[in-house]
Design a protein around this motif. Structure first.
Motif, PDB file in Angstrom:
ATOM      1  N   LEU A 126      39.557  36.566  56.260  1.00  0.00           N
ATOM      2  CA  LEU A 126      39.511  37.737  55.599  1.00  0.00           C
ATOM      3  C   LEU A 126      40.748  37.789  54.412  1.00  0.00           C
ATOM      4  O   LEU A 126      40.747  38.345  53.271  1.00  0.00           O
ATOM      5  N   PHE A 127      41.873  37.533  54.937  1.00  0.00           N
ATOM      6  CA  PHE A 127      42.922  37.231  54.182  1.00  0.00           C
ATOM      7  C   PHE A 127      42.693  36.299  52.948  1.00  0.00           C
ATOM      8  O   PHE A 127      42.879  36.623  51.635  1.00  0.00           O
ATOM      9  N   GLU A 128      42.036  35.211  52.994  1.00  0.00           N
ATOM     10  CA  GLU A 128      41.441  34.310  51.946  1.00  0.00           C
ATOM     11  C   GLU A 128      40.630  34.985  50.992  1.00  0.00           C
ATOM     12  O   GLU A 128      40.660  34.865  49.586  1.00  0.00           O
ATOM     13  N   THR A 135      40.392  33.687  44.791  1.00  0.00           N
ATOM     14  CA  THR A 135      39.718  34.782  44.704  1.00  0.00           C
ATOM     15  C   THR A 135      40.445  35.742  43.683  1.00  0.00           C
ATOM     16  O   THR A 135      40.150  36.987  43.369  1.00  0.00           O
ATOM     17  N   THR A 136      41.377  35.129  43.347  1.00  0.00           N
ATOM     18  CA  THR A 136      42.407  35.879  42.176  1.00  0.00           C
ATOM     19  C   THR A 136      41.690  36.619  41.215  1.00  0.00           C
ATOM     20  O   THR A 136      42.067  37.747  40.716  1.00  0.00           O
ATOM     21  N   ASP A 137      40.679  35.942  40.617  1.00  0.00           N
ATOM     22  CA  ASP A 137      39.902  36.429  39.621  1.00  0.00           C
ATOM     23  C   ASP A 137      38.508  37.383  39.771  1.00  0.00           C
ATOM     24  O   ASP A 137      37.841  37.723  38.908  1.00  0.00           O
ATOM     25  N   GLN A 138      38.390  37.564  41.008  1.00  0.00           N
ATOM     26  CA  GLN A 138      37.243  38.326  41.669  1.00  0.00           C
ATOM     27  C   GLN A 138      37.750  39.803  41.993  1.00  0.00           C
ATOM     28  O   GLN A 138      38.864  40.325  42.138  1.00  0.00           O
ATOM     29  N   GLU A 139      36.581  40.564  41.629  1.00  0.00           N
ATOM     30  CA  GLU A 139      36.918  41.999  41.695  1.00  0.00           C
ATOM     31  C   GLU A 139      37.370  42.324  43.022  1.00  0.00           C
ATOM     32  O   GLU A 139      38.021  43.578  43.253  1.00  0.00           O
TER      33      GLU A 139
END
Length: 175
Positions: A126-128, A135-139
């Motif tokens: 879940l941390f990932e 995921t830095t560019d994910q909502e």
């Protein structure tokens, strides 16, 4: 965390008083629902505590010296509950979880990301999902863990994923 753009109503004193006329009241409640969802999306927050709303810039516009009464906040949260964008966290309805996408929408957004990025059949922590480099560019980057788990449970219910939670380990396997 982004900067919120306040709508024009936010500087209009009557916006902070529940309107008696049915049509006006409906428009006012819809405007508040939109503002709350946008505020929580922009600030990446998820919990509303009715007892603390006086200190929240969302419900307290100091520039016009107006506060939204807690009874009205509760009415709006009940409306968000009906649309699938909030849920009370306690029986007294003092604490609420607010999400700008419904849990099902969040589940699909995360599932689609997992499929597009080759995570089908594998496990992600879940941390990932909420803090990882992928995921830095994910909502859903920075998404509240309670909202994340609840949205992943919708994927579990549709047999698209399995939550793996034991001790301090939290992950999800996508199918």
């Amino acid at each position: 965390m982004g900067e919120i753009e306040w709508p024009w109503q936010y500087s209009f004193p009557p916006f902070f008083t529940l309107q008696p006329h049915a049509e006006t009241k409906e428009k006012q409640l819809n405007a508040w629902k939109s503002l709350i969802l946008e505020y929580y999306r922009t600030t990446k927050q998820a919990v509303v505590d009715i007892r603390e709303i006086d200190s929240s810039p969302l419900f307290n516009n100091t520039s016009i010296n107006r506060k939204l009464p807690s009874e009205v906040v509760l009415i709006i949260l009940e409306e968000l509950y009906k649309s699938g964008n909030a849920i009370p966290l306690d029986k007294s309805k003092q604490r609420w979880l607010v999400y700008w996408h419904t849990l099902e929408e969040w589940g699909e957004i995360i599932y689609n990301w997992a499929q597009e990025n080759g995570f089908a059949g594998s496990v992600c922590t879940l941390f990932e999902l909420t803090q990882g480099e992928n995921t830095t560019d994910q909502e859903f980057y920075g998404l509240d863990s309670d909202v994340l788990i609840r949205s992943l449970r919708t994927l579990e219910a549709s047999k698209k994923a399995e939550l793996i939670i034991f001790d301090d380990n939290q992950g999800v396997k996508f199918f």
